[in-house]
Write a protein that holds these residues in place. Structure first.
Motif, mmCIF file in Angstrom:
data_model
loop_
_atom_site.group_PDB
_atom_site.id
_atom_site.type_symbol
_atom_site.label_atom_id
_atom_site.label_comp_id
_atom_site.label_asym_id
_atom_site.label_seq_id
_atom_site.Cartn_x
_atom_site.Cartn_y
_atom_site.Cartn_z
ATOM 1 N N ILE A 192 -56.666 57.764 69.086
ATOM 2 C CA ILE A 192 -57.338 57.400 70.334
ATOM 3 C C ILE A 192 -56.413 57.586 71.528
ATOM 4 O O ILE A 192 -56.854 57.950 72.627
ATOM 5 C CB ILE A 192 -57.867 55.954 70.237
ATOM 6 N N THR A 242 -61.353 59.900 67.361
ATOM 7 C CA THR A 242 -60.898 58.966 66.336
ATOM 8 C C THR A 242 -60.216 59.677 65.184
ATOM 9 O O THR A 242 -59.514 59.046 64.394
ATOM 10 C CB THR A 242 -62.078 58.150 65.782
ATOM 11 N N THR A 258 -61.135 61.370 74.179
ATOM 12 C CA THR A 258 -60.923 60.368 73.140
ATOM 13 C C THR A 258 -61.538 60.834 71.831
ATOM 14 O O THR A 258 -62.712 61.208 71.784
ATOM 15 C CB THR A 258 -61.553 59.025 73.543
ATOM 16 N N MET A 315 -64.643 54.158 66.079
ATOM 17 C CA MET A 315 -64.417 53.692 67.445
ATOM 18 C C MET A 315 -64.882 52.250 67.585
ATOM 19 O O MET A 315 -64.226 51.422 68.240
ATOM 20 C CB MET A 315 -65.152 54.595 68.436
#
Length: 389
Positions: free
Chosen positions: A177, A113, A111, A133
């Motif tokens: 994401i 951003t 993950t 996030m």
């Protein structure tokens, strides 16, 4: 150590002919087009293997043979899913592929951003920005209790970002994401992600661990019979996100996993970037502690910020002592070789390179550009040459 290169098959704009120019000898690949939980047929595996070997490479590692979310949640009749997984393993082994990298991250894979954060000197990198996030979880997803997972100063910065962000900014954040796993079949909008998260309600760290233990108990005996080395990839980032527990984030987690089913087939993918994003982790020390169970290595570096943010650094930059880490891996290879093991070589690959020069705008999978990874491979190659000369 065996130099390998991650190649995404039909999803990849980089060709095997171009990969050949890097000097890497092994390919890391998966059948990303097959939905999670379905069998990888021997015919499909053989076709991909023929393509890879026909270009002069060996198919060194499968990354990844994905685990269905129902197994992670422990819900429903899982026997067919476990049987499908074992069948895929048997088909891979029959085609000569014996190392399988996988992860046990709930719902999402790696993950970030930001997919194109600027780096000093030009180029871009992947970045995880804590306040962005937090803005996503608190203000876009509106996840209950999300504020408690971030320091007050990060929450304040998140609120400020959200108030100033355009709809395009918010859409870009959601897309970033959701990018972590090319080929994954679940791509969520905000409402879809809310619904998906409901399926994990009531599943905490203890429950996820027990579901993982069951997976290992179902799969590792088959791996032993097939001569397959399973190697779990650490969480990325190595922290809980979206209210979901992460259970492969530090040395204690790894010790639990490797002890849950004692077997040489139950091993580790040593990812220096994933582990390195946790300020508490001493990556070379973790590598030394579990050296005999490392079957594959992702060598990359990250630079961390005090608020929990981090970004991909150059392979010889960042916070992890890459020379010390490579020394541990070379010493383990030597130990295996001295013990007479035919499989003493540890495959590794450069990972999450910067987009540099003609990488920019070329449309490569985020984190997997040509020139940026070639730079990383050259730097790692230099370390190995210096330590073995």
């Amino acid at each position: 150590m065996l130099e390998t290169w991650r190649w995404y098959g039909p999803f990849d704009k980089i060709t095997l002919g171009e990969v050949a120019q890097t000097g890497a000898r092994g390919i890391v690949n998966a059948l990303h087009e097959i939905p999670y939980g379905e069998v990888w047929s021997r015919e499909a595996i053989a076709k991909r293997a023929e393509e890879i070997r026909g270009a002069g490479f060996e198919w060194s590692v499968v990354e990844s043979l994905p685990i269905h979310e129902s197994i992670k949640r422990g819900d429903g009749d899982l026997a067919p899913l476990f049987e499908n997984y074992r069948t895929s393993m048997a088909n891979l082994a029959a085609e000569g592929v014996h190392t399988i990298c996988y992860n046990f991250m709930p719902l999402l894979d790696w993950t970030r951003t930001d997919l194109a954060a600027p780096v000093k000197g030009g180029g871009t990198c992947l970045r995880f920005e804590a306040h962005r996030m937090a803005a996503f979880e608190i203000h876009m997803l509106k996840r209950e209790g999300a504020e408690d997972d971030y320091p007050p100063e990060v929450c304040a910065k998140a609120a400020s970002w959200f108030q100033q962000a355009s709809e395009a900014d918010r859409e870009e954040l959601l897309a970033s994401i959701m990018t972590g796993m090319p080929g994954a079949f679940d791509r969520y909008d905000v409402e879809g992600l809310r619904e998906a998260l409901k399926s994990y309600e009531g599943i905490g760290r203890a429950e996820l661990r027990e579901n993982y233990r069951r997976f290992l108990e179902e799969i590792i005996p088959a791996a032993e019979e097939l001569g397959i080395r399973m190697c779990v990839h650490p969480d990325d980032p190595p922290r809980d996100i979206l209210g979901l527990p992460r259970i492969v984030s530090d040395g204690d987690d790894i010790a639990w996993i490797l002890g849950a089913v004692e077997s040489a087939a139950n091993g580790l993918t040593l990812c220096s970037g994933s582990l390195g994003a946790n300020p508490a982790n001493d990556v070379p020390a973790i590598a030394r502690q579990f050296a005999d169970r490392i079957h594959f290595a992702h060598l990359r570096n990250v630079a961390k910020d005090p608020d929990g943010s981090f970004e991909e650094a150059a392979h010889l930059g960042g916070d992890t002592d890459m020379v010390a880490l490579v020394r541990v891996l070379l010493e383990e290879e030597a130990r295996r070789r001295d013990a007479g093991r035919a499989d003493h070589t540890i495959p590794f690959r450069p990972d999450h390179g910067h987009e540099l020069l003609t990488d920019i705008g070329a449309g490569a999978i985020p984190g997997y550009p040509m020139i940026g990874r070639l730079r990383g491979l050259a730097e790692l190659r230099g370390i190995i040459a210096a330590l073995t000369s």
